[in-house]
Write an enzyme that holds these catalytic residues in place. Structure first.
Site, PDB file in Angstrom:
ATOM      1  N   ASP A 104       0.832  -1.196   0.000  1.00  0.00           N
ATOM      2  CA  ASP A 104       0.000   0.000   0.000  1.00  0.00           C
ATOM      3  C   ASP A 104       0.869   1.250   0.000  1.00  0.00           C
ATOM      4  O   ASP A 104       0.631   2.188  -0.752  1.00  0.00           O
ATOM      5  CB  ASP A 104      -0.964   0.011   1.183  1.00  0.00           C
ATOM      6  N   ASP A 107       7.248   3.745   3.320  1.00  0.00           N
ATOM      7  CA  ASP A 107       7.732   4.867   4.126  1.00  0.00           C
ATOM      8  C   ASP A 107       9.261   4.800   4.171  1.00  0.00           C
ATOM      9  O   ASP A 107       9.916   5.205   3.240  1.00  0.00           O
ATOM     10  CB  ASP A 107       7.163   4.797   5.555  1.00  0.00           C
ATOM     11  N   PHE A 156       0.702  11.913   7.485  1.00  0.00           N
ATOM     12  CA  PHE A 156      -0.022  10.738   7.967  1.00  0.00           C
ATOM     13  C   PHE A 156      -1.236  10.536   7.067  1.00  0.00           C
ATOM     14  O   PHE A 156      -2.183  11.320   7.110  1.00  0.00           O
ATOM     15  CB  PHE A 156      -0.454  10.923   9.425  1.00  0.00           C
ATOM     16  N   VAL A 157      -1.203   9.517   6.233  1.00  0.00           N
ATOM     17  CA  VAL A 157      -2.280   9.274   5.281  1.00  0.00           C
ATOM     18  C   VAL A 157      -3.091   8.040   5.671  1.00  0.00           C
ATOM     19  O   VAL A 157      -2.555   7.086   6.238  1.00  0.00           O
ATOM     20  CB  VAL A 157      -1.754   9.141   3.836  1.00  0.00           C
ATOM     21  N   ARG A 169      -9.424   2.221   6.973  1.00  0.00           N
ATOM     22  CA  ARG A 169      -9.011   1.360   5.860  1.00  0.00           C
ATOM     23  C   ARG A 169     -10.058   1.305   4.755  1.00  0.00           C
ATOM     24  O   ARG A 169      -9.729   1.156   3.588  1.00  0.00           O
ATOM     25  CB  ARG A 169      -8.748  -0.068   6.338  1.00  0.00           C
TER      26      ARG A 169
END
Length: 183
Positions: A104, A107, A156-157, A169
């Site tokens: 997904d 980072d 922050f997604v 989600r």
């Protein structure tokens, strides 16, 4: 659930459902082209990759085999120790197979780097990575990622598989979580 249901929790919407759908179709077309005539094993990394994995698999025009892994990089609080633990391993033998890891978001890249090395050690013909989101500013290791949907800001997604405390989600878009939610 849509943006109206969580509007107080979001700073803004980064990618709409339509933008995500278009990007997934674009990624699928490139993957179909690159793997034409070859069997492909698509490996989703739980839990976040469920949405992108499902939509990507449906957008592909070639047959694929799917499997799932769950890994955890744990440490104190929100900081990774760099130690990765497999919570759910693959059911499929990778020997000689073309493997595409589906994520997904990338980072720091630390856990994914470990995961790719682990899968390469199992003797596949190839291992590549597909991610919907990548945060270039957060990278701590250089990762060779063949398929990238969007490079996103280091914020922050949530949504489309991405969570905060197991919430958000099921949004069909990706938004930036408002700081008051996680502080």
């Amino acid at each position: 659930m849509d943006s109206n249901d969580v509007s107080a929790d979001l700073a803004h919407v980064l990618y709409t459902k339509e933008e995500i759908d278009a990007k997934v179709a674009e990624l699928a077309a490139q993957i179909d082209k690159d793997y034409e005539g070859r069997d492909l094993l698509v490996v989703g990394v739980l839990k976040g990759a469920v949405m992108i994995m499902a939509d990507l698999a449906r957008a592909l025009h070639s047959h694929v085999t799917m499997d799932w892994m769950a890994v955890s990089s744990y440490g104190s609080g929100t900081t990774s120790s760099g130690v990765v633990r497999i919570l759910k391993d693959l059911d499929t033998d990778l020997m000689g197979k073309h493997v595409l890891i589906v994520e997904d978001i990338i980072d720091s890249g630390l856990t994914l780097s470990w995961l790719k090395s682990n899968l390469v050690s199992r003797g596949p013909a190839s291992v590549e990575i597909c991610t919907l989101l990548r945060k270039p500013e957060a990278a701590k290791v250089k990762m060779d990622v063949k398929y990238v949907g969007f490079d996103c800001p280091n914020e922050f997604v949530v949504g489309y598989g991405l969570d905060f405390s197991e919430k958000y989600r099921n949004l069909d878009f990706i938004g930036t979580l408002a700081p008051h939610v996680y502080q």
